[in-house]
Scaffold this motif. Structure first.
Motif, PDB file in Angstrom:
ATOM      1  N   THR A  73     -38.608  69.788  -7.910  1.00 38.30           N
ATOM      2  CA  THR A  73     -39.693  70.772  -7.864  1.00 38.30           C
ATOM      3  C   THR A  73     -39.392  71.951  -6.947  1.00 38.30           C
ATOM      4  OG1 THR A  73     -40.845  69.517  -6.145  1.00 38.30           O
ATOM      5  CG2 THR A  73     -41.459  69.067  -8.450  1.00 38.30           C
ATOM      6  N   PRO A  76     -37.671  76.065  -8.506  1.00 34.65           N
ATOM      7  CA  PRO A  76     -38.342  77.352  -8.774  1.00 34.65           C
ATOM      8  C   PRO A  76     -38.699  78.149  -7.519  1.00 34.65           C
ATOM      9  CG  PRO A  76     -39.365  75.581 -10.038  1.00 34.65           C
ATOM     10  CD  PRO A  76     -38.405  74.942  -9.074  1.00 34.65           C
ATOM     11  N   THR A  77     -38.710  77.488  -6.370  1.00 33.41           N
ATOM     12  CA  THR A  77     -38.939  78.203  -5.110  1.00 33.41           C
ATOM     13  C   THR A  77     -37.804  79.190  -4.849  1.00 33.41           C
ATOM     14  OG1 THR A  77     -40.066  76.261  -4.234  1.00 33.41           O
ATOM     15  CG2 THR A  77     -39.305  77.898  -2.628  1.00 33.41           C
ATOM     16  N   TYR A  78     -36.596  78.771  -5.171  1.00 31.25           N
ATOM     17  CA  TYR A  78     -35.416  79.615  -4.975  1.00 31.25           C
ATOM     18  C   TYR A  78     -35.110  80.484  -6.196  1.00 31.25           C
ATOM     19  CZ  TYR A  78     -34.496  76.603  -0.966  1.00 31.25           C
ATOM     20  OH  TYR A  78     -34.606  75.919   0.226  1.00 31.25           O
ATOM     21  N   PRO A  80     -37.224  81.587  -9.398  1.00 33.14           N
ATOM     22  CA  PRO A  80     -38.483  81.592 -10.156  1.00 33.14           C
ATOM     23  C   PRO A  80     -38.301  81.524 -11.672  1.00 33.14           C
ATOM     24  CG  PRO A  80     -38.500  83.290  -8.459  1.00 33.14           C
ATOM     25  CD  PRO A  80     -37.115  82.730  -8.499  1.00 33.14           C
ATOM     26  N   GLU A  81     -37.146  81.908 -12.171  1.00 34.21           N
ATOM     27  CA  GLU A  81     -36.902  81.907 -13.615  1.00 34.21           C
ATOM     28  C   GLU A  81     -36.537  80.515 -14.155  1.00 34.21           C
ATOM     29  OE1 GLU A  81     -32.812  82.777 -11.768  1.00 34.21           O
ATOM     30  OE2 GLU A  81     -34.898  83.070 -11.245  1.00 34.21           O
ATOM     31  N   HIS A  83     -38.081  77.597 -14.862  1.00 35.43           N
ATOM     32  CA  HIS A  83     -38.847  77.002 -15.964  1.00 35.43           C
ATOM     33  C   HIS A  83     -38.610  77.743 -17.287  1.00 35.43           C
ATOM     34  CE1 HIS A  83     -40.998  75.176 -12.579  1.00 35.43           C
ATOM     35  NE2 HIS A  83     -41.226  74.195 -13.427  1.00 35.43           N
ATOM     36  N   LYS A  84     -38.511  79.038 -17.212  1.00 38.43           N
ATOM     37  CA  LYS A  84     -38.317  79.843 -18.422  1.00 38.43           C
ATOM     38  C   LYS A  84     -36.926  79.638 -19.021  1.00 38.43           C
ATOM     39  CE  LYS A  84     -37.501  84.455 -19.130  1.00 38.43           C
ATOM     40  NZ  LYS A  84     -37.460  85.767 -18.602  1.00 38.43           N
TER      41      LYS A  84
END
Length: 91
Positions: A73, A76-78, A80-81, A83-84
């Motif tokens: 988890t 995405p903190t590092y 952000p893309e 999940h996409k």
């Protein structure tokens, strides 16, 4: 080469990841809650998801820069893309 093996089947699951290339080897411990696995990619095994995540990370930083121990988890903190772009790494 990315080698993923599950070392604990609890919740969270724990994985040992070994990344090898011509310059050497790194070892990582990754945790992932079962809910996170279902949220990210219910159609793939947890091991496939962890391997895809490492391929994603290796496209962005050298293996030596990947944390030695982390939970899925945090990616995405590092990045952000994450999940996409993750589905492209699962194909």
């Amino acid at each position: 080469m990315i080698d993923v093996s599950r070392t604990d089947d609890g919740d969270p699951m724990t994985f040992r990841v070994v990344v090898r290339d011509e310059e050497g080897t790194t070892r990582h411990e990754v945790t992932m809650a079962r809910k996170a696995h279902q949220d990210l990619t219910p159609g793939h095994t947890p091991e496939q998801l962890v391997e895809a995540a490492f391929r994603f990370l290796l496209d962005r930083e050298p293996k030596e820069s990947i944390l030695g121990r982390f939970d899925m988890t945090i990616i995405p903190t590092y990045f952000p893309e994450f999940h996409k772009e993750l589905p492209a790494y699962l194909d």
